[in-house]
Design an enzyme around this catalytic site. Structure first.
Site, PDB file in Angstrom:
ATOM      1  N   HIS A   1      22.178 -21.185  45.223  1.00 29.12           N
ATOM      2  CA  HIS A   1      22.558 -22.360  46.009  1.00 29.12           C
ATOM      3  C   HIS A   1      24.051 -22.644  45.852  1.00 29.12           C
ATOM      4  O   HIS A   1      24.737 -22.077  45.003  1.00 29.12           O
ATOM      5  CB  HIS A   1      21.788 -23.590  45.532  1.00 29.12           C
ATOM      6  CG  HIS A   1      20.351 -23.592  45.918  1.00 29.12           C
ATOM      7  ND1 HIS A   1      19.867 -24.240  47.032  1.00 29.12           N
ATOM      8  CD2 HIS A   1      19.271 -23.006  45.333  1.00 29.12           C
ATOM      9  CE1 HIS A   1      18.558 -24.058  47.118  1.00 29.12           C
ATOM     10  NE2 HIS A   1      18.170 -23.313  46.090  1.00 29.12           N
TER      11      HIS A   1
ATOM     12  N   GLU B   1      25.964 -23.663  53.569  1.00 25.89           N
ATOM     13  CA  GLU B   1      25.414 -23.202  52.298  1.00 25.89           C
ATOM     14  C   GLU B   1      24.451 -22.042  52.507  1.00 25.89           C
ATOM     15  O   GLU B   1      24.443 -21.089  51.721  1.00 25.89           O
ATOM     16  CB  GLU B   1      24.688 -24.347  51.585  1.00 25.89           C
ATOM     17  CG  GLU B   1      24.059 -23.913  50.263  1.00 25.89           C
ATOM     18  CD  GLU B   1      23.107 -24.927  49.673  1.00 25.89           C
ATOM     19  OE1 GLU B   1      22.483 -24.611  48.637  1.00 25.89           O
ATOM     20  OE2 GLU B   1      22.971 -26.028  50.229  1.00 25.89           O
TER      21      GLU B   1
ATOM     22  N   GLU C   1      23.538 -23.514  41.135  1.00 23.19           N
ATOM     23  CA  GLU C   1      24.456 -24.162  42.080  1.00 23.19           C
ATOM     24  C   GLU C   1      25.842 -23.610  41.751  1.00 23.19           C
ATOM     25  O   GLU C   1      26.474 -24.035  40.787  1.00 23.19           O
ATOM     26  CB  GLU C   1      24.410 -25.678  41.910  1.00 23.19           C
ATOM     27  CG  GLU C   1      23.044 -26.315  42.132  1.00 23.19           C
ATOM     28  CD  GLU C   1      22.726 -26.541  43.603  1.00 23.19           C
ATOM     29  OE1 GLU C   1      23.561 -26.163  44.459  1.00 23.19           O
ATOM     30  OE2 GLU C   1      21.654 -27.096  43.886  1.00 23.19           O
TER      31      GLU C   1
ATOM     32  N   HIS D   1      17.450 -22.248  51.209  1.00 19.82           N
ATOM     33  CA  HIS D   1      17.475 -22.691  52.606  1.00 19.82           C
ATOM     34  C   HIS D   1      17.317 -21.488  53.550  1.00 19.82           C
ATOM     35  O   HIS D   1      16.809 -20.445  53.149  1.00 19.82           O
ATOM     36  CB  HIS D   1      18.727 -23.512  52.878  1.00 19.82           C
ATOM     37  CG  HIS D   1      18.972 -24.552  51.820  1.00 19.82           C
ATOM     38  ND1 HIS D   1      18.160 -25.653  51.651  1.00 19.82           N
ATOM     39  CD2 HIS D   1      19.903 -24.619  50.815  1.00 19.82           C
ATOM     40  CE1 HIS D   1      18.585 -26.371  50.622  1.00 19.82           C
ATOM     41  NE2 HIS D   1      19.636 -25.771  50.088  1.00 19.82           N
TER      42      HIS D   1
END
Length: 285
Positions: free
Chosen positions: A165, A110, A243, A73
């Site tokens: 992430h 995040e 993650e 992101h």
């Protein structure tokens, strides 16, 4: 979860410690019956012993390696919803160019977590001798799209790539998941499936040693094959998504806001790369 925190704290403390040792030995002098001319003896005596600088410098564990870090992101995505929502080819269909990522209930994003871990990891990899390529150079921009993120690692001919992430999973779920490429109809990712899984296994070992545990809701034993991620489908070098923890789980998320935790995660990822890319083994070229 209490035991997990304690284990992680121990890891952070252990990472700051080091120990050394020195050894010495005696020299055995053997008498030689043949006489040596005085001038020759004097010359030998005046020759200086080799200094410390003459000793070979050990190679750094990741010297000659290229690793791409993809912090998931971007901080500016929140203010450009139309730009990041446009569809792009993900290698197995279409998907948004990018997304904002998730956020904790208290607002911790995040994108901020990903960026912090990525910076720590970049510093560690560089000190280990690796050439590091980043898919973005700030946390205030927009994108890049998932297509470009994969292309950056490909153009760099990376030995490995990692997308960092944090998950937005169910509040009662916890733990890390490592997303790996799975076969897609075009078979374009076929060559990276096995080495990417080996990278995932190396990272899983390191994350567990750092005190984290595999996801209770995603994948099997912390490994989750995926065919819907452009960053994996379009990669031509070994790549995984990590993650790290679930931002919707209070016990998972609380440590994520602490610098010491993020540094410990980065050290675990470094250890995984060092396990995956041992000296003298070329992978992903």
């Amino acid at each position: 979860m209490t035991c997990w925190r304690a284990s992680l704290a121990a890891t952070v403390v252990a990472a700051a410690c080091c120990a050394g040792c020195a050894s010495g030995g005696s020299t055995n002098i053997v008498a030689v019956e043949r006489s040596v001319p005085a001038a020759q003896s004097a010359a030998a005596a005046s020759t200086p012993a080799p200094g410390p600088s003459s000793a070979p410098i050990p190679a750094k564990p990741l010297s000659g390696r290229t690793i791409t870090i993809d912090p998931g992101h971007n901080g500016g995505n929140f203010t450009h919803p139309q730009e990041i929502a446009r569809p792009v080819n993900d290698g197995n269909g279409e998907k948004e160019c990018d997304t904002t990522g998730t956020a904790a209930p208290d607002g911790y994003r995040e994108a901020d977590f990903n960026w912090s871990v990525a910076l720590d990891l970049r510093a560690l990899l560089t000190r280990a001798g690796a050439r590091v390529v980043m898919t973005r150079n700030s946390n205030t921009g927009v994108g890049p799209c998932i297509t470009e993120r994969a292309a950056i690692g490909n153009r760099a001919h990376s030995d490995a790539a990692i997308s960092i992430h944090a998950d937005g999973g169910p509040p009662n779920g916890s733990g890390f998941a490592i997303l790996v490429p799975a076969p897609i109809p075009s078979r374009a990712d076929q060559a990276i499936i096995l080495p990417s899984r080996r990278l995932a296994l190396a990272l899983r070992t390191s994350l567990e040693r750092a005190g984290l545990h595999p996801s209770t809701y995603d994948g099997v034993d912390g490994i989750a094959p995926r065919t819907d991620l452009g960053g994996l489908n379009l990669s031509r070098v070994p790549k995984v998504f990590v993650e790290v923890a679930n931002m919707q789980n209070a016990a998972d998320e609380a440590p994520m806001e602490r610098p010491a935790f993020r540094e410990a995660v980065a050290r675990a990822l470094l250890a995984g790369f060092e396990r995956f890319l041992p000296e003298g083994v070329a992978i992903g070229r």
